[in-house]
Design a protein around this motif. Structure first.
Motif: not given
Length: 150
Positions: A109-121, A126-133
């Motif tokens: 969920x964290x991964x999907x939210x970040x790659x959807x709403x944060x262009x940098x992620x 790696x930003x999204x996978x790290x936050x999700x982990x």
């Protein structure tokens, strides 16, 4: 035992007196679990980068999670919780994946939210996978310790 000794030495003297061997043992397990989690994060991230061109970011995220979860199960079985847990390996693997579903939901969920709403992620997954982990780690440790590797 080595990690337990290090943890005990890192504690301030005031906390050292109240740290029971059982608490130190759980803390050492958590450190080992975290080290295994770092390996899983590398597998997760590498798989996302390797498959995102073919599967897209969401498909790559799902495939990567299962690859990383399988590696994490194997390492937790042989390193973090060595000698604990029983039954056939395929059942323990399935139980690990099943009991870690809440952690999976938090993680992806964290991964999907970040790659959807944060262009940098989206550009640097790696930003999204790290936050999700990190989001799923504490839940996964608890259920792994209490249900899979008891």
């Amino acid at each position: 035992m080595y990690i337990q000794t290090i943890l005990l030495r890192l504690l301030p003297p005031s906390l050292r007196r109240s740290a029971s061997p059982a608490r130190i043992a759980v803390a050492a397990e958590f450190v080992r679990f975290g080290l295994v989690g770092l390996v899983g994060l590398v597998i997760d991230t590498a798989t996302v980068y390797a498959t995102r061109g073919t599967l897209g970011l969401y498909g790559a995220g799902i495939v990567a999670y299962f690859a990383a979860a399988t590696v994490n199960w194997a390492l937790n079985r042989s390193f973090t919780f060595r000698g604990r847990g029983s039954g056939p390996m395929h059942r323990q693997w399935a139980m690990f994946l099943t009991t870690n579903l809440l952690g999976f939901v938090l993680n992806r969920s964290v991964y999907a939210l970040l790659v959807t709403f944060m262009p940098l992620a989206a550009a640097q997954p790696v930003i999204a996978t790290s936050a999700g982990a990190i989001a799923g780690m504490f839940v996964n440790f608890g259920v792994s310790r209490r249900l899979v590797f008891r």
